[in-house]
Design a protein around this motif. Sequence first.
Motif, mmCIF file in Angstrom:
data_model
loop_
_atom_site.group_PDB
_atom_site.id
_atom_site.type_symbol
_atom_site.label_atom_id
_atom_site.label_comp_id
_atom_site.label_asym_id
_atom_site.label_seq_id
_atom_site.Cartn_x
_atom_site.Cartn_y
_atom_site.Cartn_z
ATOM 1 N N SER A 46 0.785 -1.194 -0.036
ATOM 2 C CA SER A 46 -0.105 -0.012 -0.084
ATOM 3 C C SER A 46 0.693 1.166 -0.136
ATOM 4 N N PHE A 47 0.384 2.361 -0.609
ATOM 5 C CA PHE A 47 0.921 3.647 -0.600
ATOM 6 C C PHE A 47 0.028 4.290 0.516
ATOM 7 N N GLY A 48 0.322 4.577 1.862
ATOM 8 C CA GLY A 48 -0.648 5.076 2.649
ATOM 9 C C GLY A 48 -1.804 4.476 2.729
ATOM 10 N N ASP A 49 -2.982 4.890 2.297
ATOM 11 C CA ASP A 49 -4.240 4.224 2.386
ATOM 12 C C ASP A 49 -4.481 3.542 1.114
ATOM 13 N N ASN A 50 -3.687 3.898 0.001
ATOM 14 C CA ASN A 50 -3.940 3.218 -1.146
ATOM 15 C C ASN A 50 -3.567 1.815 -1.305
ATOM 16 N N VAL A 51 -4.370 0.851 -1.322
ATOM 17 C CA VAL A 51 -3.739 -0.440 -1.509
ATOM 18 C C VAL A 51 -3.746 -0.704 -3.012
ATOM 19 N N VAL A 52 -2.519 -1.019 -3.193
ATOM 20 C CA VAL A 52 -1.747 -1.211 -4.570
ATOM 21 C C VAL A 52 -1.712 -2.525 -5.171
ATOM 22 N N LEU A 53 -1.366 -3.403 -4.183
ATOM 23 C CA LEU A 53 -1.261 -4.648 -4.469
ATOM 24 C C LEU A 53 -1.746 -5.691 -3.322
ATOM 25 N N GLY B 298 -2.931 -5.616 -18.007
ATOM 26 C CA GLY B 298 -3.926 -4.812 -17.107
ATOM 27 C C GLY B 298 -3.907 -3.196 -17.166
ATOM 28 N N PRO B 299 -5.336 -2.839 -16.864
ATOM 29 C CA PRO B 299 -5.516 -1.156 -16.891
ATOM 30 C C PRO B 299 -4.600 -0.440 -16.149
ATOM 31 N N SER B 300 -4.553 0.780 -16.470
ATOM 32 C CA SER B 300 -3.601 1.971 -15.721
ATOM 33 C C SER B 300 -3.949 1.835 -14.365
ATOM 34 N N GLY B 301 -3.130 1.804 -13.486
ATOM 35 C CA GLY B 301 -3.028 2.018 -11.964
ATOM 36 C C GLY B 301 -3.405 0.615 -11.243
ATOM 37 N N SER B 302 -3.226 -0.490 -12.230
ATOM 38 C CA SER B 302 -3.432 -1.679 -11.525
ATOM 39 C C SER B 302 -2.474 -2.320 -10.772
ATOM 40 N N GLY B 303 -1.279 -1.735 -10.836
ATOM 41 C CA GLY B 303 -0.123 -2.198 -9.838
ATOM 42 C C GLY B 303 0.857 -2.882 -10.511
ATOM 43 N N LYS B 304 1.061 -2.846 -12.212
ATOM 44 C CA LYS B 304 1.960 -3.643 -12.812
ATOM 45 C C LYS B 304 3.486 -3.217 -12.471
ATOM 46 N N SER B 305 3.243 -1.725 -12.538
ATOM 47 C CA SER B 305 4.821 -1.196 -12.300
ATOM 48 C C SER B 305 5.307 -1.437 -10.808
ATOM 49 N N THR B 306 4.197 -1.261 -9.989
ATOM 50 C CA THR B 306 4.632 -1.623 -8.381
ATOM 51 C C THR B 306 5.134 -2.865 -8.188
ATOM 52 N N LEU B 307 4.364 -3.711 -8.877
ATOM 53 C CA LEU B 307 5.086 -5.103 -8.868
ATOM 54 C C LEU B 307 6.434 -5.346 -9.282
ATOM 55 N N LEU C 196 13.202 -1.302 -6.204
ATOM 56 C CA LEU C 196 12.706 0.049 -6.226
ATOM 57 C C LEU C 196 11.614 0.503 -5.280
ATOM 58 N N GLU C 197 10.679 -0.482 -4.789
ATOM 59 C CA GLU C 197 9.952 -0.311 -3.743
ATOM 60 C C GLU C 197 10.110 -1.302 -2.528
ATOM 61 N N ARG C 198 9.453 -1.330 -1.522
ATOM 62 C CA ARG C 198 9.425 -2.431 -0.520
ATOM 63 C C ARG C 198 8.050 -3.074 -0.502
ATOM 64 N N ASP D 257 9.141 -2.753 -18.220
ATOM 65 C CA ASP D 257 7.836 -2.123 -17.820
ATOM 66 C C ASP D 257 7.294 -1.149 -19.268
ATOM 67 N N GLU D 258 6.420 -1.511 -19.863
ATOM 68 C CA GLU D 258 6.179 -0.918 -21.102
ATOM 69 C C GLU D 258 7.167 -0.211 -21.861
ATOM 70 N N PRO D 259 7.985 -1.167 -22.433
ATOM 71 C CA PRO D 259 9.211 -0.697 -22.972
ATOM 72 C C PRO D 259 9.000 0.063 -24.368
ATOM 73 N N THR E 177 2.935 -4.799 -20.654
ATOM 74 C CA THR E 177 2.959 -4.372 -21.981
ATOM 75 C C THR E 177 1.317 -4.070 -22.369
ATOM 76 N N HIS E 178 1.263 -3.228 -23.216
ATOM 77 C CA HIS E 178 -0.147 -3.051 -23.678
ATOM 78 C C HIS E 178 -0.272 -3.629 -25.117
ATOM 79 N N GLU E 179 0.624 -4.259 -25.809
ATOM 80 C CA GLU E 179 0.715 -4.882 -27.155
ATOM 81 C C GLU E 179 0.349 -6.427 -26.958
HETATM 82 N N1 LIG Z 1 5.607 6.275 -5.320
HETATM 83 C C1 LIG Z 1 4.077 6.060 -5.173
HETATM 84 N N2 LIG Z 1 3.418 6.781 -4.261
HETATM 85 C C2 LIG Z 1 2.136 6.602 -4.129
HETATM 86 N N3 LIG Z 1 1.405 6.078 -4.712
HETATM 87 C C3 LIG Z 1 1.886 5.346 -5.935
HETATM 88 C C4 LIG Z 1 3.186 5.554 -5.743
HETATM 89 N N4 LIG Z 1 3.534 4.885 -7.153
HETATM 90 C C5 LIG Z 1 2.465 4.458 -7.479
HETATM 91 N N5 LIG Z 1 1.359 4.431 -6.859
HETATM 92 C C6 LIG Z 1 -0.020 4.314 -7.124
HETATM 93 O O1 LIG Z 1 0.014 2.895 -7.077
HETATM 94 C C7 LIG Z 1 -1.233 2.535 -7.876
HETATM 95 C C8 LIG Z 1 -0.690 1.676 -8.926
HETATM 96 O O2 LIG Z 1 0.403 2.171 -9.740
HETATM 97 P P1 LIG Z 1 1.307 1.620 -10.771
HETATM 98 O O3 LIG Z 1 1.971 2.610 -11.430
HETATM 99 O O4 LIG Z 1 1.788 0.131 -10.245
HETATM 100 O O5 LIG Z 1 0.108 0.950 -11.937
HETATM 101 P P2 LIG Z 1 0.308 0.373 -13.498
HETATM 102 O O6 LIG Z 1 -0.512 -0.797 -13.442
HETATM 103 O O7 LIG Z 1 1.655 0.262 -13.533
HETATM 104 O O8 LIG Z 1 -0.189 1.701 -14.199
HETATM 105 P P3 LIG Z 1 0.250 2.194 -15.596
HETATM 106 O O9 LIG Z 1 -0.526 1.162 -16.750
HETATM 107 O O10 LIG Z 1 -0.573 3.372 -15.785
HETATM 108 O O11 LIG Z 1 1.612 2.136 -15.735
HETATM 109 C C9 LIG Z 1 -1.744 3.688 -8.642
HETATM 110 O O12 LIG Z 1 -2.971 4.249 -7.913
HETATM 111 C C10 LIG Z 1 -0.588 4.876 -8.281
HETATM 112 O O13 LIG Z 1 -1.063 6.060 -8.097
#
Ligand SMILES: Nc1ncnc2c1ncn2[C@@H]1O[C@H](COP(=O)(O)OP(=O)(O)OP(=O)(O)O)[C@@H](O)[C@H]1O
Lengths: 250, 210
Positions: free
Chosen positions: A10-17, A34-43, A50-52, A170-172, A202-204
């Motif tokens: 989570s980032f604060g209250d925002n549950v990302v994964l 997956g759609p934007s914001g689904s947490g792919k990059s975070t994973l 780069l994240e814990r 990550d979305e190269p 990827t979105h391809e």
């Molecule tokens: N450093 C951060 N601090 C706070 N929130 C973050 C941070 N990085 C990502 N988030 C939040 O985490 C959620 C998932 O983000 P992430 O970048 O993993 O999605 P994504 O699936 O890669 O989306 P996209 O397709 O747009 O790249 C989003 O709601 C984003 O706002």
Amino acid sequence: MIKAEHISKSFGDNVVLTDISFELKKGQVLSIIGPSGSGKSTLLRIITQLERADNGTLNIDGDYLFKSNGERAEYTGSKKAREIGLKVGLVFQSFNLFPHYTVLKNITAAQRAVLKRSKEESEEKAIVLLRKMSLEDKAHSYPFELSGGQKQRVSIARALALDPEVLFFDEPTSALDPELTREILKVIRDLSEENMTMAVVTHEMAFAKGISDWAIFMDKGVIVEEGSPAELFDSPKEDRTRRFIKSFEE
Amino acid sequence: MQLLLQLLKGTGVTLEVFSLTLIFSLPLGFVVCAGRMTRILPIRWIVDLYIQIMRGTPLLLQLLFFYFAPFYIFGASLPRFWAAILAFTLNYSAYFAEIYRSGMQAIEVGQYEASKVLGFTKAYTFFHIVLPQVIKNIIPAIGNEVITLVKDTALASTIGVIELFRIAQTASSREFSTIPIFVAGVFYFIMNYVVSKIFDVVEKRMAYYR
Ligand SMILES: Nc1ncnc2c1ncn2[C@@H]1O[C@H](COP(=O)(O)OP(=O)(O)OP(=O)(O)O)[C@@H](O)[C@H]1O
Ligand SMILES: [Mg+2]
């Protein structure tokens, strides 16, 4: 090669994964859609440190980067974590080349500073990789002199130069126009033919379907569905997956 | 001829003030910048206040303060020359610190992330990846500041430092002539012409990448 179990973040209250588990075997290619914001990059960013992670267990090539103690993820020591970090490479959407270094130095710097290879050895390696990327004539150019596709190929070469066990993308191609996208997709396809272990966000869709051994669809921080590309792309079980894939068809 | 010699001597003092200020404030600016960016809050507050004061009050006032205040507090003043160096150094460190900070902030986070993923240590990342780019970014702003410093050195005359401006002023009133002031102006112009040419060259040398 990579085994992730119940990863959450989570980032604060925002549950990302939430409760992310998957496996990537040696020599296989995994695509993550997956759609934007689904947490792919975070994973990907958790796997590349780069994240814990907050909770979960992650094993990379036999070593635990972190292990859940039930409550939260307990990370291994920093020395071990660094060692594990060297086994994974990451290719960014925005390339992140070092603008003050030539193409050659972008590829040799980490070989020399991190792996302590000699100048000759690291340059030899760089030249081999540049040739593979059809960029041997650009060795002495600076990144600003390259097209987006060329920059991305340099950044792939930069990652490969450290001989990672697994390469993450990550979305190269998201910063590239269609023609340059094809250029990069071909490079990734070639790597998969050499049995490079890879995970690609990827979105391809056609590319993901063609290249991967396993595919994951994520939405809102959870794995909604996973399966072989034939299953996931052609006959998805979940409604959300179907709608997402369909949205790319027009 | 006599006048010209005097003015040249004054130019020597001006150049001393100028170079000593740079020698002290360019590195000190790094320390101030680190303090401004630290996570240790009390330090950051103090450094913040320091920068606000240095940028928010007239340099002229600061000069007078560093010359006269020690007298009222300790009963003894610093020599005029060193009081001037102290005031200029503290003032310019604050400005340089802010320039360094904006230079640091202009570095994309992707540079740090790529460095981390490639396995560079923090020190390597700072000295080999970040710093060279920061230096390139800030050269124009530093150039502006250095040009201002050449002109600001004239303020040292207000606490009695016998530098170029002071000598020109004295000569002018002694001889009822504006010529010494004019000649001093030419000297300042030449100094800054040289400074700006030097910075042009440095900028060009760093233009091999974008
Ligand atoms: N450093 C951060 N601090 C706070 N929130 C973050 C941070 N990085 C990502 N988030 C939040 O985490 C959620 C998932 O983000 P992430 O970048 O993993 O999605 P994504 O699936 O890669 O989306 P996209 O397709 O747009 O790249 C989003 O709601 C984003 O706002
Ligand atoms: Mg993303």
